[in-house]
Design a protein around this motif. Structure first.
Motif, PDB file in Angstrom:
ATOM      1  N   VAL A  24      24.867  12.185  36.582  1.00 47.79           N
ATOM      2  CA  VAL A  24      25.160  12.584  35.150  1.00 47.79           C
ATOM      3  C   VAL A  24      26.461  13.205  34.924  1.00 47.79           C
ATOM      4  O   VAL A  24      26.848  13.920  35.851  1.00 47.79           O
ATOM      5  CB  VAL A  24      23.956  13.525  34.690  1.00 47.79           C
ATOM      6  CG1 VAL A  24      23.960  13.916  33.081  1.00 47.79           C
ATOM      7  CG2 VAL A  24      22.548  12.881  34.864  1.00 47.79           C
ATOM      8  N   ALA A  25      27.287  12.742  33.835  1.00 51.87           N
ATOM      9  CA  ALA A  25      28.541  13.275  33.715  1.00 51.87           C
ATOM     10  C   ALA A  25      28.497  13.987  32.348  1.00 51.87           C
ATOM     11  O   ALA A  25      28.026  13.438  31.154  1.00 51.87           O
ATOM     12  CB  ALA A  25      29.601  11.963  33.457  1.00 51.87           C
ATOM     13  N   GLY A  26      29.001  15.191  32.311  1.00 49.55           N
ATOM     14  CA  GLY A  26      29.249  15.779  30.960  1.00 49.55           C
ATOM     15  C   GLY A  26      29.209  17.341  31.082  1.00 49.55           C
ATOM     16  O   GLY A  26      29.370  17.831  32.023  1.00 49.55           O
ATOM     17  N   GLU A  27      28.992  17.975  30.050  1.00 51.69           N
ATOM     18  CA  GLU A  27      28.999  19.538  29.851  1.00 51.69           C
ATOM     19  C   GLU A  27      27.795  20.122  30.626  1.00 51.69           C
ATOM     20  O   GLU A  27      26.763  19.797  30.361  1.00 51.69           O
ATOM     21  CB  GLU A  27      29.138  19.886  28.221  1.00 51.69           C
ATOM     22  CG  GLU A  27      27.998  19.626  27.608  1.00 51.69           C
ATOM     23  CD  GLU A  27      28.268  18.347  26.723  1.00 51.69           C
ATOM     24  OE1 GLU A  27      27.525  18.147  25.408  1.00 51.69           O
ATOM     25  OE2 GLU A  27      28.773  17.326  27.092  1.00 51.69           O
ATOM     26  N   ALA A  28      28.333  21.242  31.188  1.00 54.92           N
ATOM     27  CA  ALA A  28      27.320  22.308  31.676  1.00 54.92           C
ATOM     28  C   ALA A  28      27.679  23.500  30.841  1.00 54.92           C
ATOM     29  O   ALA A  28      28.881  23.981  31.182  1.00 54.92           O
ATOM     30  CB  ALA A  28      27.204  22.371  33.103  1.00 54.92           C
ATOM     31  N   LEU A  29      26.986  24.199  29.809  1.00 54.73           N
ATOM     32  CA  LEU A  29      27.623  25.434  29.314  1.00 54.73           C
ATOM     33  C   LEU A  29      26.423  26.358  29.142  1.00 54.73           C
ATOM     34  O   LEU A  29      25.337  26.393  29.656  1.00 54.73           O
ATOM     35  CB  LEU A  29      28.017  24.887  27.977  1.00 54.73           C
ATOM     36  CG  LEU A  29      27.073  23.912  27.116  1.00 54.73           C
ATOM     37  CD1 LEU A  29      25.989  24.762  26.433  1.00 54.73           C
ATOM     38  CD2 LEU A  29      28.058  23.368  25.857  1.00 54.73           C
ATOM     39  N   ILE A  30      26.670  27.439  28.448  1.00 51.46           N
ATOM     40  CA  ILE A  30      25.782  28.489  28.474  1.00 51.46           C
ATOM     41  C   ILE A  30      25.352  28.553  26.933  1.00 51.46           C
ATOM     42  O   ILE A  30      26.111  28.352  26.003  1.00 51.46           O
ATOM     43  CB  ILE A  30      26.485  29.973  28.789  1.00 51.46           C
ATOM     44  CG1 ILE A  30      26.694  29.976  30.269  1.00 51.46           C
ATOM     45  CG2 ILE A  30      25.516  30.918  28.236  1.00 51.46           C
ATOM     46  CD1 ILE A  30      25.209  30.239  31.105  1.00 51.46           C
ATOM     47  N   ASP A  31      23.859  28.797  26.706  1.00 50.83           N
ATOM     48  CA  ASP A  31      23.199  28.583  25.521  1.00 50.83           C
ATOM     49  C   ASP A  31      23.122  30.263  25.350  1.00 50.83           C
ATOM     50  O   ASP A  31      22.205  31.041  26.247  1.00 50.83           O
ATOM     51  CB  ASP A  31      21.847  27.994  25.376  1.00 50.83           C
ATOM     52  CG  ASP A  31      22.111  26.725  25.262  1.00 50.83           C
ATOM     53  OD1 ASP A  31      23.126  26.236  24.669  1.00 50.83           O
ATOM     54  OD2 ASP A  31      21.355  25.916  25.699  1.00 50.83           O
ATOM     55  N   LEU A  32      23.661  30.848  24.237  1.00 49.54           N
ATOM     56  CA  LEU A  32      23.052  32.231  23.988  1.00 49.54           C
ATOM     57  C   LEU A  32      22.174  31.906  22.910  1.00 49.54           C
ATOM     58  O   LEU A  32      22.207  31.645  21.655  1.00 49.54           O
ATOM     59  CB  LEU A  32      24.517  32.998  23.309  1.00 49.54           C
ATOM     60  CG  LEU A  32      25.382  33.724  24.411  1.00 49.54           C
ATOM     61  CD1 LEU A  32      26.594  34.176  23.450  1.00 49.54           C
ATOM     62  CD2 LEU A  32      24.793  34.701  25.156  1.00 49.54           C
ATOM     63  N   VAL A  33      20.830  32.259  23.275  1.00 54.49           N
ATOM     64  CA  VAL A  33      19.816  31.938  22.515  1.00 54.49           C
ATOM     65  C   VAL A  33      19.532  33.320  21.689  1.00 54.49           C
ATOM     66  O   VAL A  33      19.337  34.298  22.051  1.00 54.49           O
ATOM     67  CB  VAL A  33      18.476  31.769  23.295  1.00 54.49           C
ATOM     68  CG1 VAL A  33      17.145  31.064  22.446  1.00 54.49           C
ATOM     69  CG2 VAL A  33      18.661  30.300  24.028  1.00 54.49           C
ATOM     70  N   VAL A  34      19.366  33.207  20.335  1.00 56.65           N
ATOM     71  CA  VAL A  34      19.229  34.182  19.566  1.00 56.65           C
ATOM     72  C   VAL A  34      18.241  34.240  18.554  1.00 56.65           C
ATOM     73  O   VAL A  34      17.597  32.796  18.037  1.00 56.65           O
ATOM     74  CB  VAL A  34      20.319  34.456  18.477  1.00 56.65           C
ATOM     75  CG1 VAL A  34      20.284  35.541  17.521  1.00 56.65           C
ATOM     76  CG2 VAL A  34      21.613  34.469  19.189  1.00 56.65           C
ATOM     77  N   SER A  35      16.930  34.992  18.647  1.00 59.95           N
ATOM     78  CA  SER A  35      15.723  34.808  18.180  1.00 59.95           C
ATOM     79  C   SER A  35      15.277  36.232  17.625  1.00 59.95           C
ATOM     80  O   SER A  35      15.977  37.245  17.968  1.00 59.95           O
ATOM     81  CB  SER A  35      14.465  34.361  19.124  1.00 59.95           C
ATOM     82  OG  SER A  35      14.420  35.243  20.177  1.00 59.95           O
ATOM     83  N   GLY A  36      13.964  36.418  17.023  1.00 65.19           N
ATOM     84  CA  GLY A  36      13.774  37.584  16.744  1.00 65.19           C
ATOM     85  C   GLY A  36      13.578  38.750  17.932  1.00 65.19           C
ATOM     86  O   GLY A  36      13.351  39.926  17.603  1.00 65.19           O
ATOM     87  N   GLU A  37      13.495  38.386  19.146  1.00 64.84           N
ATOM     88  CA  GLU A  37      13.475  39.120  20.276  1.00 64.84           C
ATOM     89  C   GLU A  37      14.731  39.507  20.887  1.00 64.84           C
ATOM     90  O   GLU A  37      14.904  40.269  21.851  1.00 64.84           O
ATOM     91  CB  GLU A  37      12.858  38.323  21.546  1.00 64.84           C
ATOM     92  CG  GLU A  37      11.458  37.920  21.066  1.00 64.84           C
ATOM     93  CD  GLU A  37      10.598  37.017  22.077  1.00 64.84           C
ATOM     94  OE1 GLU A  37      11.069  36.764  23.190  1.00 64.84           O
ATOM     95  OE2 GLU A  37       9.466  36.506  21.849  1.00 64.84           O
ATOM     96  N   GLY A  38      15.815  39.043  20.183  1.00 63.78           N
ATOM     97  CA  GLY A  38      17.375  39.569  20.661  1.00 63.78           C
ATOM     98  C   GLY A  38      17.945  38.209  21.096  1.00 63.78           C
ATOM     99  O   GLY A  38      17.716  37.222  20.738  1.00 63.78           O
ATOM    100  N   GLN A  39      18.872  38.544  22.017  1.00 67.05           N
ATOM    101  CA  GLN A  39      19.770  37.306  22.350  1.00 67.05           C
ATOM    102  C   GLN A  39      19.781  37.278  23.996  1.00 67.05           C
ATOM    103  O   GLN A  39      19.525  38.329  24.920  1.00 67.05           O
ATOM    104  CB  GLN A  39      21.175  37.308  22.084  1.00 67.05           C
ATOM    105  CG  GLN A  39      21.921  38.181  22.612  1.00 67.05           C
ATOM    106  CD  GLN A  39      23.373  38.086  22.209  1.00 67.05           C
ATOM    107  OE1 GLN A  39      23.705  37.440  20.981  1.00 67.05           O
ATOM    108  NE2 GLN A  39      24.332  38.170  23.050  1.00 67.05           N
ATOM    109  N   ARG A  40      19.615  36.046  24.593  1.00 66.26           N
ATOM    110  CA  ARG A  40      19.673  35.971  26.029  1.00 66.26           C
ATOM    111  C   ARG A  40      20.493  34.602  26.406  1.00 66.26           C
ATOM    112  O   ARG A  40      20.636  33.668  25.751  1.00 66.26           O
ATOM    113  CB  ARG A  40      18.313  35.757  26.743  1.00 66.26           C
ATOM    114  CG  ARG A  40      17.583  34.436  26.030  1.00 66.26           C
ATOM    115  CD  ARG A  40      16.025  34.588  26.016  1.00 66.26           C
ATOM    116  NE  ARG A  40      15.542  33.605  25.400  1.00 66.26           N
ATOM    117  CZ  ARG A  40      15.203  32.363  25.798  1.00 66.26           C
ATOM    118  NH1 ARG A  40      15.516  31.951  26.926  1.00 66.26           N
ATOM    119  NH2 ARG A  40      14.402  31.610  24.913  1.00 66.26           N
ATOM    120  N   ALA A  41      21.090  34.835  27.663  1.00 71.69           N
ATOM    121  CA  ALA A  41      22.264  33.731  28.074  1.00 71.69           C
ATOM    122  C   ALA A  41      21.352  33.054  29.022  1.00 71.69           C
ATOM    123  O   ALA A  41      21.301  33.291  30.044  1.00 71.69           O
ATOM    124  CB  ALA A  41      23.328  34.604  28.819  1.00 71.69           C
TER     125      ALA A  41
END
Length: 317
Positions: free
Chosen positions: A4-21
């Motif tokens: 598999v070729a391509g990006e590996a990145l960080i999702d900063l997930v934003v919800s009603g509970e706050g955000q997490r990386a």
């Protein structure tokens, strides 16, 4: 082994509970899905040496994704801000300027001839953002000519980043000709080809040399156009959706894993795919839909493991 070729990145997930990386990136998510489905998989990615890059490397290694061909890059890690609405559906904002994923050089790519690779999968932003996109496209062209493994692409378009519709139409037209298997979502096609019917686009891809075209349609299930021109439809698996992060990538991983189990990936790829029966195509779609549904039932890109999928498929048969 599937590469598999391509990006590996960080999702900063934003919800009603706050955000997490959390670790993300479409190709990286596909690789993790394949590994959890017990498929040997090697990720060809450029991983930053910053804290986020180390987090990604640890996550991928912990999930048994082989990083022998990963490049340790000086540039920072890409970040995607994923904001969840009340239904759990994610919308994305990307921070990509000058980051590691898009800086491929030809010298960084391995020689796949003589390796144990049976398939090469890529797509998403990795095939859209310069300068690295051209390097990966050249790799696809080389492997398509060699005919030694199955070439797979997931469009996974990002109109908020690459806004030139005409340019994207030209890119997709050029790149799908290099693939034996092409997967897209109905949202991809609605933006790329406004007003066009999904089956018509799939038929056009088949005429361009694509052996198998797959389009996911969210709650409406998925369509697959087989090498013999037959259309197969699979309903979505009913599930309580927590969020949709990584669902499309999980579908792709489930699809490729099912094909690998049928020995449908490898040299003479067109012949291998053409040999599958209608019942086998139905089983491939069923597994892909189940893997995607189980991912939607969990928070974040957290695909299921093989035993869980096998148990549910067995119970349904």
């Amino acid at each position: 082994m599937i590469v598999v070729a391509g990006e590996a990145l960080i999702d900063l997930v934003v919800s009603g509970e706050g955000q997490r990386a959390v670790p993300g990136g479409s190709p990286a998510n596909v690789a993790v899905t394949l590994a959890r489905l017990d498929q040997p998989v090697r990720l060809l990615a450029r991983l930053g040496t910053d804290g986020y890059g180390r987090q990604l490397a640890e996550h991928l290694s912990a999930n048994q994704v082989d990083l022998d061909w990963a490049v340790r890059a000086e540039q920072p890690t890409s970040v995607a801000v994923a904001t969840l609405d009340a239904s759990g559906k994610a919308s994305y904002e990307f921070r990509l300027a000058g980051t590691a994923d898009w800086q491929w050089t030809p010298q960084e790519l391995p020689e796949l001839t003589g390796s144990s690779a049976t398939a090469l999968h890529t797509g998403s932003l990795a095939l859209a953002l310069a300068p690295g996109a051209q390097v990966l496209e050249d790799l696809l062209a080389r492997e398509r000519r060699r005919d030694g493994l199955t070439v797979s692409i997931d469009l996974n378009l990002r109109p908020s980043i690459v806004t030139d519709r005409a340019g994207e139409q030209a890119r997709v037209r050029r790149q799908v000709r290099l693939a034996h298997l092409v997967k897209a979502s109905d949202e991809d096609l609605a933006w790329l080809y406004p007003g066009r019917a999904v089956p018509d686009v799939m038929a056009e891809w088949r005429e361009a040399g694509v052996c198998c075209a797959v389009v996911t349609r969210g709650a409406d299930g998925a369509l697959l156009l087989a090498p013999d021109g037959s259309m197969h439809e699979e309903p979505a698996v009913p599930v309580t959706v927590v969020d949709t992060v990584g669902a499309g990538d999980a579908f792709t991983g489930g699809l490729l894993a099912a094909l690998a189990d049928l020995d449908a990936l490898g040299d003479r790829p067109a012949d291998r795919l053409a040999a599958l029966t209608a019942a086998q195509w139905a089983a491939v779609l069923r597994q892909a839909a189940l893997v995607a549904a189980l991912t939607c039932a969990r928070r974040g890109a957290d695909p299921p493991r093989r035993a869980e999928v096998a148990a549910l498929l067995g119970a349904a048969s």
